[in-house]
Enzyme design. Structure first.
Site, PDB file in Angstrom:
ATOM      1  N   CYS A   1       1.020  -1.305   0.260  1.00 31.52           N
ATOM      2  CA  CYS A   1      -0.181  -0.240   0.249  1.00 31.52           C
ATOM      3  C   CYS A   1       0.659   1.559  -0.228  1.00 31.52           C
ATOM      4  CB  CYS A   1      -1.047  -0.356   1.116  1.00 31.52           C
ATOM      5  SG  CYS A   1      -0.279  -0.105   2.818  1.00 31.52           S
TER       6      CYS A   1
ATOM      7  N   HIS B   1      -2.987   1.581   6.984  1.00 35.28           N
ATOM      8  CA  HIS B   1      -2.465   1.015   5.315  1.00 35.28           C
ATOM      9  C   HIS B   1      -3.148   2.509   4.359  1.00 35.28           C
ATOM     10  CE1 HIS B   1      -4.139  -0.918   2.172  1.00 35.28           C
ATOM     11  NE2 HIS B   1      -5.129  -0.358   1.983  1.00 35.28           N
TER      12      HIS B   1
ATOM     13  N   HIS C   1      -5.970   1.538  -4.047  1.00 36.61           N
ATOM     14  CA  HIS C   1      -4.872   0.937  -3.417  1.00 36.61           C
ATOM     15  C   HIS C   1      -4.275  -0.164  -3.671  1.00 36.61           C
ATOM     16  CE1 HIS C   1      -8.010  -0.992  -0.925  1.00 36.61           C
ATOM     17  NE2 HIS C   1      -8.825  -1.520  -1.841  1.00 36.61           N
TER      18      HIS C   1
END
Length: 345
Positions: A260, A308, A320
């Site tokens: 990520c 994240h 993402h």
């Protein structure tokens, strides 16, 4: 005497012993079941399995970000160690040049019929010894004193460089050990998640893979890039769209795969902006903004541990790298617990 010796007691012999052993084994099995992995319970429903897998992936991603941070520090330490060693090598070469100059002086003395004791010491296999005498330079001639003074300085600086390099080497080994611990933690979480996923049917696994979410089912999205407010943000958004479909790989920064924070770092790097490597440093790398201020190109962060990150592209959507087994994709930012946002500058 032998007739009066007490018979050795065997408290677990006979039927009572067999019963005790059975109970002990049953107790041990209960403890093992209690302390075992999360997927030991066969009564989990598919929904519960998916929820546990989501949690394991969240934990794995947090460990991945710690791994990324440790790797960055290890790389920096290795680069520093290399620079110190290179500098020590250059200084040693200069020292050898100075010693060669002393050799010329020694040859001149030899031809003239004598060799100054100071020069003999300076040309020994242990040049440090000739520096022990505080009055050495004074006893040597003018040319010798200048050369010896230069060698004295070079030896001191080389010694300092080597000491610093030794410290960096200790630091590097500690960083590498930390790296190995985080890597092991990531792998354990991923292995546990895979064991749980293996309990689902092929159709259920396909449905889960299609979600691309850490929590929640997600909403399919379509459409092209939303216009960003600045040229750099637009370049980052365009990069993210170009990465859609590429696989997630923990610790990866592209170009073929991403985790990520690796994706957001690469997207903004394509726009000429350098972001730090991890989620918990990226959130502080730009201007913090509220959710109502979001614009395409902003970084959006999730979970209480800031584990994240995605790249906001407008319309409540982000691009993402979700998790292992799921490709880079677009998803709603409501898919995960929102933790904050920042705008790279």
């Amino acid at each position: 005497m032998a007739a009066h010796r007490k018979r050795k007691q065997r408290p677990f012999a006979g039927p009572a012993g067999r019963t005790a052993v059975t109970l002990a084994l049953a107790g041990a099995a209960s403890v093992a079941a209690f302390d075992g992995p999360a997927d030991a319970d066969p009564r989990l429903t598919p929904a519960q399995v998916r929820a546990k897998v989501d949690k394991l992936y969240e934990q794995a991603e947090a460990a991945t970000e710690r791994y990324n941070g440790a790797k960055e520090k290890a790389n920096d330490t290795l680069a520093s160690l290399t620079r110190l060693r290179d500098e020590a090598t250059r200084r040693t070469e200069r020292l050898n040049t100075s010693r060669d100059a002393l050799g010329v002086i020694a040859a001149e003395h030899y031809r003239s019929g004598g060799l100054d004791p100071a020069v003999q010491l300076a040309l020994s296999s242990r040049p440090e010894r000739y520096l022990e005498g505080a009055a050495l330079a004074e006893r040597a001639g003018a040319r010798q004193a200048d050369t010896i003074s230069r060698i004295r300085k070079e030896l001191a600086e080389i010694s300092q460089l080597r000491a610093r390099a030794d410290d960096k080497l200790v630091d590097l080994r500690a960083r590498q050990a930390e790296l190995a611990r985080h890597k092991s933690a990531v792998q354990r979480k991923l292995d546990d998640a895979q064991r749980l996923l293996d309990r689902l049917t092929a159709r259920q696994r396909a449905q889960y893979a299609g979600q691309g979410a850490l929590t929640g089912p997600g909403t399919p999205t379509t459409g092209g890039p939303v216009q960003a407010s600045g040229s750099r943000a637009a370049a980052a958004v365009a990069f993210a769209y170009g990465a859609i479909g590429k696989p997630y790989a923990w610790g990866a920064t592209g170009p073929g795969s991403f985790d990520c924070s690796g994706l957001t770092q690469a997207a903004w790097r394509s726009a000429g902006v350098s972001l730090p490597r991890t989620t918990y440093t990226q959130i502080n790398s730009g201007r913090r903004i509220g959710r109502s201020e979001l614009a395409p190109g902003d970084l959006v962060f999730f979970f209480s541990g800031i584990s994240h990150v995605g790249l906001y592209v407008g319309g409540g959507q982000m691009i993402h790298a979700p998790r292992p087994g799921a490709a880079v994709r677009m998803a709603p930012i409501d898919q995960m617990p929102f933790a904050g946002a920042s705008r790279p500058v």
